[in-house]
Design a protein around this motif. Sequence first.
Motif, mmCIF file in Angstrom:
data_model
loop_
_atom_site.group_PDB
_atom_site.id
_atom_site.type_symbol
_atom_site.label_atom_id
_atom_site.label_comp_id
_atom_site.label_asym_id
_atom_site.label_seq_id
_atom_site.Cartn_x
_atom_site.Cartn_y
_atom_site.Cartn_z
ATOM 1 N N CYS A 1 -74.679 -34.825 21.886
ATOM 2 C CA CYS A 1 -75.181 -36.195 21.704
ATOM 3 C C CYS A 1 -74.431 -36.802 20.522
ATOM 4 O O CYS A 1 -74.496 -36.267 19.417
ATOM 5 N N THR A 2 -73.739 -37.876 20.776
ATOM 6 C CA THR A 2 -72.984 -38.527 19.704
ATOM 7 C C THR A 2 -73.742 -39.775 19.287
ATOM 8 O O THR A 2 -73.965 -40.679 20.100
ATOM 9 N N TYR A 3 -74.168 -39.751 18.021
ATOM 10 C CA TYR A 3 -75.031 -40.831 17.537
ATOM 11 C C TYR A 3 -74.175 -41.991 17.054
ATOM 12 O O TYR A 3 -74.022 -42.233 15.870
ATOM 13 N N ALA B 1 -77.654 -26.534 16.548
ATOM 14 C CA ALA B 1 -78.221 -25.988 15.302
ATOM 15 C C ALA B 1 -79.740 -25.865 15.419
ATOM 16 O O ALA B 1 -80.324 -24.830 15.072
ATOM 17 N N ILE C 1 -77.620 -19.699 11.681
ATOM 18 C CA ILE C 1 -77.787 -20.777 12.670
ATOM 19 C C ILE C 1 -76.972 -21.987 12.220
ATOM 20 O O ILE C 1 -76.634 -22.122 11.049
ATOM 21 N N GLY C 2 -76.692 -22.859 13.174
ATOM 22 C CA GLY C 2 -76.051 -24.137 12.837
ATOM 23 C C GLY C 2 -74.558 -24.006 12.607
ATOM 24 O O GLY C 2 -73.908 -23.082 13.103
ATOM 25 N N ASP C 3 -74.026 -24.913 11.830
ATOM 26 C CA ASP C 3 -72.570 -24.986 11.644
ATOM 27 C C ASP C 3 -72.000 -23.681 11.112
ATOM 28 O O ASP C 3 -70.909 -23.262 11.498
ATOM 29 N N MET D 1 -70.207 -27.559 16.663
ATOM 30 C CA MET D 1 -70.974 -28.019 15.510
ATOM 31 C C MET D 1 -71.734 -29.288 15.888
ATOM 32 O O MET D 1 -71.277 -30.405 15.673
ATOM 33 N N LEU D 2 -72.880 -29.059 16.495
ATOM 34 C CA LEU D 2 -73.704 -30.157 17.005
ATOM 35 C C LEU D 2 -75.142 -29.970 16.534
ATOM 36 O O LEU D 2 -75.630 -28.839 16.420
ATOM 37 N N ALA D 3 -75.823 -31.082 16.321
ATOM 38 C CA ALA D 3 -77.176 -31.037 15.793
ATOM 39 C C ALA D 3 -78.138 -30.291 16.732
ATOM 40 O O ALA D 3 -78.951 -29.480 16.275
ATOM 41 N N HIS D 4 -78.048 -30.545 18.063
ATOM 42 C CA HIS D 4 -78.980 -29.893 18.991
ATOM 43 C C HIS D 4 -78.739 -28.391 19.067
ATOM 44 O O HIS D 4 -79.672 -27.614 19.265
HETATM 45 C C1 LIG Z 1 -70.166 -37.395 9.750
HETATM 46 C C2 LIG Z 1 -70.821 -36.471 10.743
HETATM 47 C C3 LIG Z 1 -71.257 -36.973 11.949
HETATM 48 C C4 LIG Z 1 -71.876 -36.130 12.877
HETATM 49 N N1 LIG Z 1 -72.303 -36.647 14.067
HETATM 50 C C5 LIG Z 1 -72.933 -35.848 14.949
HETATM 51 C C6 LIG Z 1 -73.418 -36.378 16.176
HETATM 52 O O1 LIG Z 1 -73.275 -37.558 16.487
HETATM 53 N N2 LIG Z 1 -74.066 -35.526 17.003
HETATM 54 C C7 LIG Z 1 -74.259 -34.206 16.705
HETATM 55 O O2 LIG Z 1 -74.885 -33.489 17.509
HETATM 56 N N3 LIG Z 1 -73.805 -33.679 15.569
HETATM 57 C C8 LIG Z 1 -73.151 -34.464 14.669
HETATM 58 N N4 LIG Z 1 -72.682 -33.944 13.492
HETATM 59 C C9 LIG Z 1 -72.832 -32.517 13.267
HETATM 60 C C10 LIG Z 1 -74.265 -32.177 12.800
HETATM 61 O O3 LIG Z 1 -74.633 -32.998 11.725
HETATM 62 C C11 LIG Z 1 -74.268 -30.715 12.379
HETATM 63 O O4 LIG Z 1 -73.757 -29.918 13.439
HETATM 64 C C12 LIG Z 1 -75.676 -30.244 12.030
HETATM 65 O O5 LIG Z 1 -76.234 -31.058 11.024
HETATM 66 C C13 LIG Z 1 -75.605 -28.798 11.549
HETATM 67 O O6 LIG Z 1 -76.863 -28.401 11.074
HETATM 68 P P1 LIG Z 1 -76.959 -27.275 9.976
HETATM 69 O O7 LIG Z 1 -78.422 -27.023 9.827
HETATM 70 O O8 LIG Z 1 -76.041 -26.161 10.287
HETATM 71 O O9 LIG Z 1 -76.344 -27.933 8.651
HETATM 72 P P2 LIG Z 1 -76.827 -29.198 7.818
HETATM 73 O O10 LIG Z 1 -77.537 -30.184 8.676
HETATM 74 O O11 LIG Z 1 -75.583 -29.644 7.089
HETATM 75 O O12 LIG Z 1 -77.880 -28.603 6.821
HETATM 76 C C14 LIG Z 1 -77.503 -27.784 5.751
HETATM 77 C C15 LIG Z 1 -78.453 -28.068 4.633
HETATM 78 O O13 LIG Z 1 -78.269 -27.101 3.606
HETATM 79 C C16 LIG Z 1 -78.307 -27.771 2.376
HETATM 80 N N5 LIG Z 1 -77.572 -26.929 1.422
HETATM 81 C C17 LIG Z 1 -76.249 -26.746 1.294
HETATM 82 N N6 LIG Z 1 -75.980 -25.911 0.294
HETATM 83 C C18 LIG Z 1 -77.168 -25.530 -0.234
HETATM 84 C C19 LIG Z 1 -77.541 -24.673 -1.292
HETATM 85 N N7 LIG Z 1 -76.650 -23.996 -2.015
HETATM 86 N N8 LIG Z 1 -78.856 -24.522 -1.537
HETATM 87 C C20 LIG Z 1 -79.783 -25.172 -0.808
HETATM 88 N N9 LIG Z 1 -79.490 -26.007 0.219
HETATM 89 C C21 LIG Z 1 -78.186 -26.179 0.490
HETATM 90 C C22 LIG Z 1 -77.638 -29.110 2.633
HETATM 91 O O14 LIG Z 1 -78.018 -30.034 1.654
HETATM 92 C C23 LIG Z 1 -78.229 -29.438 4.007
HETATM 93 O O15 LIG Z 1 -79.454 -30.105 3.932
HETATM 94 C C24 LIG Z 1 -72.057 -34.762 12.567
HETATM 95 C C25 LIG Z 1 -71.614 -34.260 11.334
HETATM 96 C C26 LIG Z 1 -70.994 -35.105 10.439
HETATM 97 C C27 LIG Z 1 -70.523 -34.543 9.110
#
Ligand SMILES: Cc1cc2nc3c(=O)[nH]c(=O)nc-3n(C[C@H](O)[C@H](O)[C@H](O)COP(=O)(O)OP(=O)(O)OC[C@H]3O[C@@H](n4cnc5c(N)ncnc54)[C@H](O)[C@@H]3O)c2cc1C
Length: 105
Positions: A56-58, A29, A16-18, A24-27
Motif C-alpha cells: 500500500c503506497t500512501y 511489519a 520484525i519489520g524493516d 520494507m512495507l508497513a503491513h
Molecule cells: C519516506 C517513507 C515512506 C514510506 N512509505 C510507505 C508506504 O507508502 N507504504 C508502506 O507500506 N510502507 C512505507 N514505508 C515503509 C514503512 O514505513 C516501514 O516499512 C515500516 O514503518 C517499518 O516498520 P518498523 O516497525 O520496522 O520500523 P519503524 O516504523 O521505523 O519503527 C521503528 C521505531 O523504533 C524507534 N527506534 C529506533 N531506534 C530506537 C532506539 N535506539 N530505542 C528506542 N526506539 C528506537 C523509532 O523511533 C521508530 O519508532 C515508507 C518509509 C519511508 C521512510
Amino acid sequence: MIDGFCKTNVPGIYAIGDVAGPPMLAHKAEHEGVVCIEAIKGLHPHAMDKNLIPGCTYCQPQIASVGLTEARGEKRAAARSASGVFHSSATARRSRSARTRAWSR
Ligand SMILES: Cc1cc2nc3c(=O)[nH]c(=O)nc-3n(C[C@H](O)[C@H](O)[C@H](O)COP(=O)(O)OP(=O)(O)OC[C@H]3O[C@@H](n4cnc5c(N)ncnc54)[C@H](O)[C@@H]3O)c2cc1C
C-alpha cells in the motif's frame, strides 16, 4: 535472516519489520508483529507468506497491490520451465506446506 515466525538464528531473539528484511512495507511489519507474538505465545499462527503481503503506497491517490506483477510472474514461470520444474497448484500447495514445516523447526 528470520524464519516464517520471525525467529532469528539466536535462540530467544525475534525480528520484525524493516530490520527483518524486505519488502520494507508497513503491513508486512505489522503482520510480522502479530505472527511473532502469536508464535511466542504458542498460538500456532500460520507462517508468513511473503507472496501475500499487500503493498500500500500512501500517496495521493493511494495505490495498492498484492501478489506478483505480470512481469515478475512471467520471469518466475520462465525460470521454472528453464529448470524443467512444473508446478501444478496441488504441487505448489504441497511445497508451500513443506516450507511452512521447515520454517517451524
Ligand atoms: C519516506 C517513507 C515512506 C514510506 N512509505 C510507505 C508506504 O507508502 N507504504 C508502506 O507500506 N510502507 C512505507 N514505508 C515503509 C514503512 O514505513 C516501514 O516499512 C515500516 O514503518 C517499518 O516498520 P518498523 O516497525 O520496522 O520500523 P519503524 O516504523 O521505523 O519503527 C521503528 C521505531 O523504533 C524507534 N527506534 C529506533 N531506534 C530506537 C532506539 N535506539 N530505542 C528506542 N526506539 C528506537 C523509532 O523511533 C521508530 O519508532 C515508507 C518509509 C519511508 C521512510
